[in-house]
Write a protein that holds these residues in place. Sequence first.
Motif, PDB file in Angstrom:
ATOM      1  N   ILE A 169       0.853  -1.180   0.000  1.00 32.43           N
ATOM      2  CA  ILE A 169       0.000   0.000   0.000  1.00 32.43           C
ATOM      3  C   ILE A 169       0.894   1.236   0.000  1.00 32.43           C
ATOM      4  N   ALA A 170       0.689   2.120  -0.969  1.00 29.39           N
ATOM      5  CA  ALA A 170       1.452   3.363  -1.066  1.00 29.39           C
ATOM      6  C   ALA A 170       0.559   4.536  -0.709  1.00 29.39           C
ATOM      7  N   GLY A 171       1.098   5.483   0.034  1.00 29.34           N
ATOM      8  CA  GLY A 171       0.338   6.659   0.431  1.00 29.34           C
ATOM      9  C   GLY A 171       1.143   7.934   0.273  1.00 29.34           C
ATOM     10  N   VAL A 172       0.472   8.999  -0.133  1.00 30.73           N
ATOM     11  CA  VAL A 172       1.083  10.329  -0.251  1.00 30.73           C
ATOM     12  C   VAL A 172       0.156  11.327   0.425  1.00 30.73           C
ATOM     13  N   VAL A 173       0.665  12.080   1.384  1.00 30.37           N
ATOM     14  CA  VAL A 173      -0.094  13.152   2.018  1.00 30.37           C
ATOM     15  C   VAL A 173       0.634  14.464   1.769  1.00 30.37           C
ATOM     16  N   ALA A 174      -0.087  15.582   1.852  1.00 29.72           N
ATOM     17  CA  ALA A 174       0.551  16.881   1.615  1.00 29.72           C
ATOM     18  C   ALA A 174      -0.214  17.971   2.339  1.00 29.72           C
ATOM     19  N   SER A 175       0.519  18.980   2.780  1.00 25.74           N
ATOM     20  CA  SER A 175      -0.092  20.147   3.408  1.00 25.74           C
ATOM     21  C   SER A 175      -0.834  20.962   2.353  1.00 25.74           C
ATOM     22  N   ILE A 176      -1.729  21.842   2.802  1.00 24.66           N
ATOM     23  CA  ILE A 176      -2.503  22.673   1.871  1.00 24.66           C
ATOM     24  C   ILE A 176      -2.263  24.155   2.090  1.00 24.66           C
ATOM     25  N   ASP A 177      -1.507  24.516   3.147  1.00 26.48           N
ATOM     26  CA  ASP A 177      -1.226  25.934   3.426  1.00 26.48           C
ATOM     27  C   ASP A 177      -0.121  26.003   4.465  1.00 26.48           C
ATOM     28  N   ASN A 178       0.126  27.209   4.990  1.00 26.69           N
ATOM     29  CA  ASN A 178       1.197  27.367   5.967  1.00 26.69           C
ATOM     30  C   ASN A 178       0.737  27.077   7.392  1.00 26.69           C
ATOM     31  N   LYS A 179      -0.502  26.637   7.581  1.00 25.36           N
ATOM     32  CA  LYS A 179      -0.968  26.258   8.911  1.00 25.36           C
ATOM     33  C   LYS A 179      -0.468  24.860   9.291  1.00 25.36           C
ATOM     34  N   LEU A 180      -0.253  24.021   8.310  1.00 30.51           N
ATOM     35  CA  LEU A 180       0.233  22.652   8.504  1.00 30.51           C
ATOM     36  C   LEU A 180      -0.692  21.848   9.413  1.00 30.51           C
ATOM     37  N   ALA A 181      -1.993  22.100   9.272  1.00 36.64           N
ATOM     38  CA  ALA A 181      -2.963  21.398  10.098  1.00 36.64           C
ATOM     39  C   ALA A 181      -3.735  20.348   9.324  1.00 36.64           C
ATOM     40  N   GLN A 182      -4.002  20.605   8.055  1.00 37.47           N
ATOM     41  CA  GLN A 182      -4.761  19.682   7.221  1.00 37.47           C
ATOM     42  C   GLN A 182      -3.834  19.022   6.200  1.00 37.47           C
ATOM     43  N   TRP A 183      -3.929  17.704   6.120  1.00 36.85           N
ATOM     44  CA  TRP A 183      -3.057  16.920   5.247  1.00 36.85           C
ATOM     45  C   TRP A 183      -3.888  15.881   4.482  1.00 36.85           C
ATOM     46  N   PRO A 184      -4.642  16.273   3.469  1.00 35.76           N
ATOM     47  CA  PRO A 184      -5.331  15.279   2.640  1.00 35.76           C
ATOM     48  C   PRO A 184      -4.325  14.349   1.976  1.00 35.76           C
ATOM     49  N   GLY A 185      -4.796  13.187   1.562  1.00 38.12           N
ATOM     50  CA  GLY A 185      -3.857  12.228   1.012  1.00 38.12           C
ATOM     51  C   GLY A 185      -4.419  11.390  -0.112  1.00 38.12           C
ATOM     52  N   SER A 186      -3.497  10.744  -0.837  1.00 34.45           N
ATOM     53  CA  SER A 186      -3.817   9.798  -1.909  1.00 34.45           C
ATOM     54  C   SER A 186      -3.299   8.430  -1.499  1.00 34.45           C
ATOM     55  N   ILE A 187      -3.985   7.394  -1.954  1.00 31.75           N
ATOM     56  CA  ILE A 187      -3.649   6.037  -1.511  1.00 31.75           C
ATOM     57  C   ILE A 187      -3.888   5.061  -2.650  1.00 31.75           C
ATOM     58  N   ARG A 188      -2.976   4.085  -2.799  1.00 29.50           N
ATOM     59  CA  ARG A 188      -3.056   3.089  -3.869  1.00 29.50           C
ATOM     60  C   ARG A 188      -2.562   1.731  -3.359  1.00 29.50           C
ATOM     61  N   ALA A 189      -3.142   0.679  -3.910  1.00 26.00           N
ATOM     62  CA  ALA A 189      -2.544  -0.656  -3.791  1.00 26.00           C
ATOM     63  C   ALA A 189      -1.621  -0.849  -4.985  1.00 26.00           C
ATOM     64  N   GLN A 190      -0.497  -1.521  -4.774  1.00 25.71           N
ATOM     65  CA  GLN A 190       0.444  -1.736  -5.867  1.00 25.71           C
ATOM     66  C   GLN A 190       1.110  -3.089  -5.736  1.00 25.71           C
ATOM     67  N   GLU A 191       1.971  -3.392  -6.673  1.00 28.60           N
ATOM     68  CA  GLU A 191       2.660  -4.679  -6.736  1.00 28.60           C
ATOM     69  C   GLU A 191       3.248  -5.064  -5.385  1.00 28.60           C
ATOM     70  N   SER A 192       3.073  -6.324  -5.023  1.00 27.69           N
ATOM     71  CA  SER A 192       3.495  -6.801  -3.712  1.00 27.69           C
ATOM     72  C   SER A 192       4.983  -6.586  -3.471  1.00 27.69           C
ATOM     73  N   ARG A 193       5.270  -5.945  -2.333  1.00 28.84           N
ATOM     74  CA  ARG A 193       6.631  -5.741  -1.830  1.00 28.84           C
ATOM     75  C   ARG A 193       7.508  -4.889  -2.747  1.00 28.84           C
ATOM     76  N   LYS A 194       6.912  -4.141  -3.639  1.00 24.71           N
ATOM     77  CA  LYS A 194       7.678  -3.193  -4.431  1.00 24.71           C
ATOM     78  C   LYS A 194       8.005  -1.984  -3.563  1.00 24.71           C
ATOM     79  N   GLU A 195       9.283  -1.625  -3.498  1.00 19.61           N
ATOM     80  CA  GLU A 195       9.723  -0.605  -2.555  1.00 19.61           C
ATOM     81  C   GLU A 195       9.444   0.819  -3.030  1.00 19.61           C
ATOM     82  N   MET A 196       9.422   1.041  -4.336  1.00 18.09           N
ATOM     83  CA  MET A 196       9.180   2.382  -4.860  1.00 18.09           C
ATOM     84  C   MET A 196       7.702   2.547  -5.207  1.00 18.09           C
ATOM     85  N   VAL A 197       7.188   3.775  -5.104  1.00 17.95           N
ATOM     86  CA  VAL A 197       5.770   4.044  -5.350  1.00 17.95           C
ATOM     87  C   VAL A 197       5.491   3.998  -6.846  1.00 17.95           C
TER      88      VAL A 197
END
Length: 912
Positions: A673-701
Amino acid sequence: MAQNSRGNSQRSGGRGGRGGRGERDRNPQPQDKSFCPENHPPPSAIVQHQEDENVKAYAELDLTGLSLVDQTLPLRPGYGTRGQNIILRTNYFSLYPDEKAELYRYSIDISPTAASRKRRQIIALFLATPTFDNLRPGLATDYSTIIVTASRLDLNTIGVLEESVLYCNEHESTPRPHAARYTVKLSQIREAKVTDLLKFLSLPPSRNVSQFESMAETISAMNLAVTQAPNESPTTVSDSRDRKFFPLRYGSERLDDDLIAIQGYYSSVRGCTSRMLVNVNVCLSAFYRSGKLSGLLSRKWRSPEFLKGLRVTTTYLTDDNMAMLPREYTIQRLAPGSGRDRPGNAENTVFPWAQSGSLGEISVEDYFFQKYGIELENPKLPLVDVGTRDNPKYLPPDLCDIVKGQRYRKKLTAVQTTAMITAAVKLSTTNAEDISNIGMEVIGIRPRSPVLAAFGLTIDPKMITVPGRILSTPSLVYRNREQFMPRSASWNMRGQQFNKANNAINWSTLRLSLQPPNSHQESPQQINFFRDSLKTYGLNIGQSQNFTANISKDEDQNDKVIRAKLEQISRTPATILLVILPDDNKHTYSRIKFWADFRLGIHTVCSIAKKFYGHKDQAFYANIGLKFNLKMGGINQLIGEDHLGIVKEGKTMLVGIDITHPSPSSVQGAPSIAGVVASIDNKLAQWPGSIRAQESRKEMVSDLEDMMMERLRTWQKKNNNRLPDKILVYRDGVSESEYEKVLSQELPCLEKACEKVYPTNAKPKISVIIVGKRHHTRFFTVRDGEPDRNPVNGTIVDRGITMHHGWDFFLQAHKALKGTARPAHYVVICNRIGLGVDALETLTHNLCYLYGRATKAVSICPPAYYAHLICERGRCYLYRSMNGNSTETFDWDRAPWRSGVHAKLADSMFYI
């Protein structure tokens, strides 16, 4: 005496959760004061001088035109200066090689090929031949691919040494009749000169910073030499791949009736500025309890996965002189029975048997009585199959003994995990003493093993000291805008309100009850008390609509109940649901998250009934409120603007990236399972994210480009169509050997995402920081007479044990509540933003106070922490595949989930 330690898979000191009741501390912390008691040696002045000289040399290098091969990592621009100066002990030991120490490396080839355990025994038989008599003890091996010697071997004219051996296992003194013969061939790779490595570490870099190409090979050879003593010890269980060694002579801790925990020791040679060091640390692992198989099988016959791969010995066979002939077997499965769930036993399992010239059938029980005169004590216990499916071989458990010292590598149950954590938690002082005493003996450092002496290696048994600093705590800001300083990296919300609360909340409750019901008292007023508690923190939620449902122990039926009830609630105005669970059943929790997050688009916050109805403390409900507010887009706490560094301008986006892999108990081919989250402003309070299933045990996203585009689009939407000028990435879950892959595979994906989203000629500057948790570096204060030697929160170390030519630092932002604190390790692999040392170290430290789910600083910075959480949520969506039968195979075409969540939750912190 039982020995414990903090296990590898655990995060010492905690990574979140409920904060303490720390008092406010408005006094600034002292700056630039050193403390070094006279009875502790100061850090090496030679090392510090060379570190300073290296920084000067870096500044003078012309690195233009270098390729990735020439310069993999950015050079260190300097060392940090902010904070209070301190001296620390660390679990590193100085390694001194003789001037003429050389290590000769040879590759191993075995024909025909053999599995890992048999391969180890073949190599042991090969090394026991007279060819190697004169080389001992100057000989080391990983019992897999490499042999290292202190003197050169006599090879034939084509540089090869070849011999054949007859196989016999470790329990046999001579080979069996018709034993297999194996040919072992050694070929010289190249010699490793330790003095050349030391010279490289003691000189400033030239333009080509990869000038010592055999550094990794030399260190690998030295690792084999250093760990050969425990690797060949008959009383130590060795894992040469991970360099962990578990002595069986120092006792164990009980996990349950069938598993124990044994403390071991990790060892690794490291090349640092001007010296070689050996890192030694405690580790903990689960082991099968040795003894009669019949006892274990009486409890575990319904858990064939627990038994698969377990090695057992039998002693009922004898030779012509009536001497025992021990045999070792590996359990593959249980014998099939007549019923679907009931395996075969010695009474009802029969096979063809010729007797008195006629062919008939005989039961296993009768066979052992007639053939060997053995009357089985437990003939109704299931038989174990140690053969193949085509040629099974059944053994009664009464005749099998569990081989001592077998590590249990499968997933622990909740009860076993709790016991493992309890066994792992020890005072830092105790861990330091174990490393300095038992660890030195186990590794062979004190007394000096004959192997080390033969290779010309001496290791000082005293921990070295290194310089460190204590960074200042950032101020926190809640709704009243008053800034205050947390004490000991912890605080509470008494008298505080969320910085920004989302009060436009339609919420409901769902009470799930077990049939028969749990035995705890429920008050109908508890929901009102919960709502009133949240109001005190500024979250003014109204009356809830309450739902109930009954569930049982039947997972399939429960799934139908959960789905139906959530679908009913989804037709109401509710946008967030408080789910009160009957217990901590992981399947129930996971199915709630699957249906709510992915199918229906409802935020859910779960709490266990015993805790929810048993608490009268508002602080408990405050922790639930933290999740409520974050999921609904609110802001829990901020840090003062002066502590935000480059983020303050509102033009820098922070990104967290992580991958989590299936466990050994997952079905075959279960995805990572690969996940990417990111801030949306300079408050650094909200971090929406993206998520994917990928090839088993693959180390790179795999889908990093698309996931990054999603994060940029969200930033753009939240900032009036403006995109960030800088992107600072914290990449979690990457080992040292994979740094270059991140640069060559993932960084181009980030750049391509920017090319597709940004206008022409308006690309952002990107920096990438690796976040490491699974390392073995620990620090201890030098204050004598204190039971806890953990450093204080805010401790940072960036010299003494850090990379020779790279840029890294260790940061312990949190206060360890239990056990031994584990600092986070940060490695800069790309710095196009041009961050300075103090700027990066301070920002990373301050971020740890912005983890929105806790009222305390956490051990790794939130971008990496949130990326880990979103990956764990993906595991919930594929719960049965992640926690299924390892004999099954994952089917992508029938997978219930592959990526993303419901559109209603896509721009939220649904995973928190």
